[in-house]
Motif scaffolding. Structure first.
Motif, mmCIF file in Angstrom:
data_model
loop_
_atom_site.group_PDB
_atom_site.id
_atom_site.type_symbol
_atom_site.label_atom_id
_atom_site.label_comp_id
_atom_site.label_asym_id
_atom_site.label_seq_id
_atom_site.Cartn_x
_atom_site.Cartn_y
_atom_site.Cartn_z
ATOM 1 N N VAL A 114 1.798 -1.050 -15.739
ATOM 2 C CA VAL A 114 1.252 0.261 -16.100
ATOM 3 C C VAL A 114 0.037 0.568 -15.237
ATOM 4 N N LEU A 115 -0.797 -0.425 -15.105
ATOM 5 C CA LEU A 115 -2.061 -0.225 -14.415
ATOM 6 C C LEU A 115 -1.856 0.089 -12.934
ATOM 7 N N VAL A 116 -0.934 -0.627 -12.302
ATOM 8 C CA VAL A 116 -0.788 -0.456 -10.862
ATOM 9 C C VAL A 116 -0.247 0.939 -10.555
ATOM 10 N N GLY A 138 0.811 -1.204 0.000
ATOM 11 C CA GLY A 138 0.000 0.000 0.000
ATOM 12 C C GLY A 138 0.843 1.253 0.000
ATOM 13 N N LEU A 139 1.959 1.197 -0.677
ATOM 14 C CA LEU A 139 2.836 2.363 -0.749
ATOM 15 C C LEU A 139 2.162 3.456 -1.579
ATOM 16 N N PRO A 140 2.195 4.711 -1.110
ATOM 17 C CA PRO A 140 1.612 5.786 -1.920
ATOM 18 C C PRO A 140 2.238 5.805 -3.309
ATOM 19 N N GLY A 141 1.386 6.050 -4.291
ATOM 20 C CA GLY A 141 1.876 6.009 -5.660
ATOM 21 C C GLY A 141 1.575 4.686 -6.330
ATOM 22 N N THR A 142 1.078 3.719 -5.582
ATOM 23 C CA THR A 142 0.615 2.474 -6.194
ATOM 24 C C THR A 142 -0.884 2.337 -5.947
ATOM 25 N N ILE A 168 -1.321 6.774 -9.214
ATOM 26 C CA ILE A 168 -1.010 8.194 -9.387
ATOM 27 C C ILE A 168 -2.232 8.989 -9.814
ATOM 28 N N TYR A 169 -3.031 8.412 -10.689
ATOM 29 C CA TYR A 169 -4.166 9.169 -11.225
ATOM 30 C C TYR A 169 -5.433 8.315 -11.178
ATOM 31 N N PRO A 170 -6.017 8.182 -10.002
ATOM 32 C CA PRO A 170 -7.169 7.275 -9.873
ATOM 33 C C PRO A 170 -8.466 7.834 -10.424
ATOM 34 N N ALA A 171 -8.475 9.108 -10.806
ATOM 35 C CA ALA A 171 -9.743 9.751 -11.165
ATOM 36 C C ALA A 171 -10.547 9.005 -12.229
ATOM 37 N N PRO A 172 -9.957 8.531 -13.327
ATOM 38 C CA PRO A 172 -10.799 7.883 -14.341
ATOM 39 C C PRO A 172 -11.583 6.702 -13.788
ATOM 40 N N PHE A 173 -10.992 5.996 -12.829
ATOM 41 C CA PHE A 173 -11.684 4.837 -12.272
ATOM 42 C C PHE A 173 -12.726 5.265 -11.251
#
Lengths: 488, 504
Positions: free
Chosen positions: B462-464, B387-391, B469-474
């Motif tokens: 790529v997905l992880v 659960g490291l930030p950025g993943t 970093i950019y969870p908004a689309p999901f």
């Protein structure tokens, strides 16, 4: 002078009876000895199949309303038509898959098909019975033919033993049934179903203890015929001992006929006493499901396993009867149609298990079958998953409607007990799949599968696999049949 | 509306591929090659199809989209109905993404009965997609349970030495849970008169009946998720299943339970859900802490990851039952992240298993010297699991904790310890396998990832990071549906409180 009864409603039965006797003559006057015997048996089984299929046609033309005849002792209604079609199809399939087996085991005698024909006639009588007397006559015609077929492999002790056991125990059951009938007659003064229904409904709550006694005895006799616990003891022995195609026949046609009879008796004349008999049916249903699930686990002989499996299946079908409503009966009828093809399919697979020309019956002999018989293995796996009631196969839908009916009637405990025992039962069905797919090959089974067996397996497999696409025909036919039973 | 039945197409296209494979005949080598190619292409086309659905998915509405409806058993008022909303959309994408990856991952290590293997996987894909798209309870149930059949065969035929035990345990455990749900479905059918899922969502079941229905559904979903104490089938199934089987099992099958809770338990039985929330919290916290500790003690890599799955799923159930937007979105996000990460971790184990044929942690050590590329990829996913930030793992766990904090501080505090324990067992695993000196003879000649293996990991990698970093689309996809669900639950709860207040 006595009036001539209307023979139209009984036309299929009369047709089968005359064909049966004509074929008997044909067989007797046919040349005998060696090849001629086989020729005769082939010819007669072919003609029997044709006769059974013609009877299906005749039966289906009667699918109008309720047609009583012979002084109201015999009735043809939509319910009877539905069940008779199932029985006739079951018998025809049984004859189809028998011939090769009979010839290989030197028992290709023409009497075989004729006995099945007469047994079928008895079953049709049972289904259409509207009087305790005609019920008994049909039942005995059926049973006596079955006793003989069970012992048809004369030089095999197991088969002879099976026939004798079946006969002795069957006679006891018939006796109980007869005793129960006489009690009911004694306390109500009639044997006719319609009059019984009227008398028992008119009682206004109080039912005499004598009638209850009679019903219990009748139910005991019928439970024996459908091989429900606690009257199931004969089933494993007879299924194991009887020649395999006979076992296949036993597991479907007589069972369907007996269940149809059970339904007609319970819903028809005794329909007003649901509160009295419901608990008995619930008990035998639960006991059958539990025993069918638990006792099969340890079996090594596949026919014996199928015997316990069939006891379990009767338990599920009886849930629908325990509900006692139109929806419940409809669900039983759907169950029976699916059960018929599922079971015939499995037994045909068993029939094609041969090694060096001999039948093998041990479950272990299936090990690694998927390597040598990929398509047969696939069919068997589909049938086993269906037996276990796993969607999307037909067996799931059979159980589905039964449980829907139980839930609708608020029989929650029965339903929960039923689904949990189906999980236990799933174990031994899965074990077959395990042997077929997971295990390595010991000794290969014979490669060739007789063409007629292949056709039956393919047909049953396709039906079971693709029932879900268009279930409506079976559903609506069963609905009409159930409605007919409750209309009268 | 006469448009293309695209969801049915998506669902049944793999089945068409399976039938096609079934008809392949001829020389064994050719059959194998063709079966692999047909399976891969079918699943890739299916993935493209799901991309098309994603592009056309409207994120501004909470309604079900691409709805198809056909009468099926009119006498029982049961229909064939398909449709997706913001909650199911992402799971469908997860399924269609992972199936081709699984097939590619089995390209070389499955050499026995390739035809049957590929058929099983395609059939499995059909059932999984169908389950997520079904909008009729009976149709849902059929797909839900049918999944058992191909999975049973995959574990049993291509699994490890104790495969028979594991496959039976898997099958019977999950079957026992789901049959009770079947009865509940029937009871709902008689209460509401329909099995239409959108219809049932607005139907108010009487609170006392909700309790029983909730428990029956819970029996099924708790086994599937799996929750402590009914999780014991999972380690067995994971250890014995072939790599791709473990991947699908962890990444998609476990999500059935979480999806079921969100789709059925919460919106249909809100009163019971609130009533049982303490139970869920307790079981989830036990799962998070206890299974993390168990994971710490594992000697088998697959078993360790299996136990970590149980712990991560504990977060999902906590998040879902906070009934906050953050909690539920976090739960969904956590499921997706876990789908990607645990899939990758099982594939990572599979890579070295293919080379050394051992899953014992003790059999490895110092792999970084021979396999730098592998070590790097392993690290990214290991950190994702921590659960490291950025993943991807961070976003889900963070949202769940925010939601939990809003609902109950103690729950959040206990759940947070799971993060620490998670870091402990994953880093410990990583150290033992990757670092140290390369002393074992069996590892001396081990090779780094092949091009095919890189291709398998690339999309997951790529997905992880993208999801981290950019969870908004999901989040955008699910947001409207989740918000709508919470509004509905709240209004249902208010209504029943009003009734009970008025009754006093």
């Amino acid at each position: 002078m006595a009036e001539i009864p209307n023979i139209i409603p009984a036309l299929p039965e009369l047709f089968l009876a005359s064909v049966g006797m004509a074929l008997l003559m044909l067989g007797v006057f046919h040349k005998t000895g060696g090849v001629e015997d086989i020729k005769a048996s082939r010819l007669i089984s072919l003609l029997s199949i044709v006769a059974l299929l013609l009877a299906v046609l005749l039966v289906s033309t009667l699918s109008g309303g309720r047609l009583p005849t012979f002084a109201n002792m015999f009735v043809s209604d939509t319910f009877a038509v539905y069940c008779k079609v199932l029985v006739l199809v079951g018998s025809a399939l049984a004859i189809i898959i028998s011939q090769g087996f009979l010839e290989r085991h030197d028992m290709a005698r023409f009497e075989y098909s004729i006995l099945i024909l007469f047994a079928t006639l008895g079953m049709m009588m049972m289904i259409s019975a509207n009087d305790l007397i005609s019920l008994y006559i049909g039942l005995e015609l059926q049973s006596l033919s079955l006793y003989v077929i069970a012992a048809f492999q004369r030089d095999d002790t197991r088969s002879t033993e099976a026939g004798l056991k079946y006969f002795v125990l069957g006679a006891v059951a018939s006796g109980m049934l007869l005793y129960g009938s006489s009690l009911v007659y004694g306390f109500t003064g009639t044997t006719n179903f319609d009059q019984l229904a009227a008398v028992l409904r008119g009682h206004g709550g109080e039912t005499s203890i004598g009638v209850i006694f009679g019903i219990v005895f009748i139910m005991a006799g019928l439970a024996f015929k459908v091989s429900a616990v606690p009257f199931h003891m004969w089933t494993p022995d007879v299924y194991e001992g009887a020649p395999t195609p006979v076992t296949a026949f036993f597991s479907v046609a007589p069972k369907i006929a007996a269940l149809a009879l059970f339904i007609r008796v319970m819903v028809g004349p005794f329909g007003g006493l649901v509160a009295d008999w419901q608990q008995i049916v619930i008990f035998i249903s639960m006991a059958s499901m539990a025993l069918g699930a638990l006792a099969a686990i340890n079996q090594t002989n596949i026919k014996r396993m199928m015997a316990y499996s069939s006891i379990g299946h009767v338990g599920y079908a009886l849930i629908g009867l325990a509900v006692g409503t139109e929806a419940g009966i409809q669900s039983v009828l759907i169950y029976l149609a699916i059960y018929l093809l599922m079971n015939i399919g499995v037994f045909t697979c068993i029939l094609s298990m041969r090694r060096d020309g001999h039948m093998v019956e041990n479950i272990k002999d299936l090990a690694g079958m998927s390597r040598t018989h990929p398509m047969l293995a696939l069919a068997l796996a589909i049938l086993m998953f269906s037996m276990a009631g796993i969607p999307p196969f037909a067996g799931f839908f059979g159980k589905f409607y039964v449980f829907v009916a139980a839930i609708e009637a608020h029989l929650y405990m029965l339903a929960i007990f039923g689904v949990l025992s189906s999980v236990v039962a799933a174990f031994y069905y899965l074990r077959i799949v395990q042997l077929v797919y997971f295990e390595d090959l010991d000794e290969a089974l014979d490669k060739s599968v007789a063409p007629e067996l292949g056709v039956v397996i393919t047909g049953a497999g396709l039906f079971v696999a693709f029932f879900f696409i268009y279930p409506t025909p079976v559903l609506s036919a069963a609905a009409a049949a159930a409605a007919a039973l409750f209309a009268g | 509306m006469t448009q293309l039945p695209i969801l049915s197409l998506l669902t049944f296209l793999p089945l068409v591929g399976a039938v096609f494979i079934l008809t392949i005949r001829g020389d064994e080598a050719i059959v194998k090659r063709n079966a692999r190619h047909v399976a891969l292409w079918t699943s890739v086309i299916n993935f493209a199809l799901s991309m098309f659905i994603w592009v056309h998915f409207d994120t501004t509405t909470a309604d079900f989209q691409f709805v198809e409806s056909k009468p099926w058993m009119p006498a029982f008022n049961i229909g064939y109905k398909m449709g997706i909303d913001g909650i199911s959309m992402l799971f469908v994408l997860l399924t269609t993404l992972l199936t081709p990856i699984c097939i590619l991952a089995s390209w070389e290590n499955i050499n026995d009965r390739v035809k049957e293997y590929m058929i099983s996987f395609l059939v499995l894909e059909t059932f999984m997609i169908g389950m997520f798209c079904a909008l009729d309870l009976v149709v849902f149930y059929i797909f839900f349970e049918a999944v058992l059949i191909p999975m049973f065969l995959i574990i049993g035929v291509w699994g490890g030495p104790r495969r028979v035990y594991a496959s039976f345990k898997f099958f019977l455990y999950t079957l026992a849970g789901s049959v009770l749900m079947l009865l509940a479905i029937m009871a709902m059918y008689f209460d509401a008169g329909t099995t239409d899922i959108p219809g049932l969502m607005v139907h108010r079941f009487p609170p006392e009946r909700q309790t029983w229905l909730w428990l029956a559904f819970f029996a099924s979903f708790a086994v599937k998720i799996p929750m402590w104490p009914v999780h014991t089938w999972l380690p067995d199934a994971h250890v014995e299943a072939p790599t791709a089987g473990s991947v699908i099992l962890a990444a998609v099958l476990l999500k059935f339970g979480g999806y079921g809770l969100l789709r059925f338990s919460l919106p249909m039985f809100p009163d019971a859900s609130v009533m049982f929330t303490p139970l869920i919290y307790t079981l989830s916290i036990i799962a998070v802490i206890y299974t993390s500790l168990v994971a710490l003690a594992q000697e088998d890599m697959k078993k360790l990851i299996a136990y970590s799955s149980v712990a991560h799923m504990g977060f999902v159930t906590i998040g879902a039952f906070t009934l906050t937007v953050q909690g539920i979105e976090g739960a969904i996000y956590q499921m997706l992240a876990h789908g990607v990460i645990s899939a990758a971790l099982f594939l990572i184990v599979g890579v070295v298993y293919d080379r050394i044929h051992s899953r014992e942690i003790a059999a490895y050590g110092g792999l970084v010297h021979r396999m730098p590329g592998y070590s790097l990829i392993f690290m990214v996913f290991m950190l994702g699991s921590v659960g490291l930030p950025g993943t991807a793992g961070f976003v889900g766990e963070f949202l769940v904790l925010v939601g939990a904090f809003k609902a109950n501080t103690w729950v959040a505090a206990f759940a947070a310890t799971g993060l620490i324990l998670g870091a402990a067992y994953m880093l410990y695993l990583y150290r033992r396998v990757i670092f140290g000196s390369l002393t074992k003879d069996s590892l001396a000649a081990i090779k780094d990832l092949s091009l095919r293996e890189f291709a398998i990991f690339a999309p997951l990698l790529v997905l992880v990071i993208w999801m981290g970093i950019y969870p908004a689309p999901f989040l955008d996809i699910m947001h409207v549906s989740v918000a709508n669900m919470i509004t509905q639950i709240d209004s249902a709860l208010n209504a029943s409180t009003a009734i009970s207040v008025a009754g006093q």
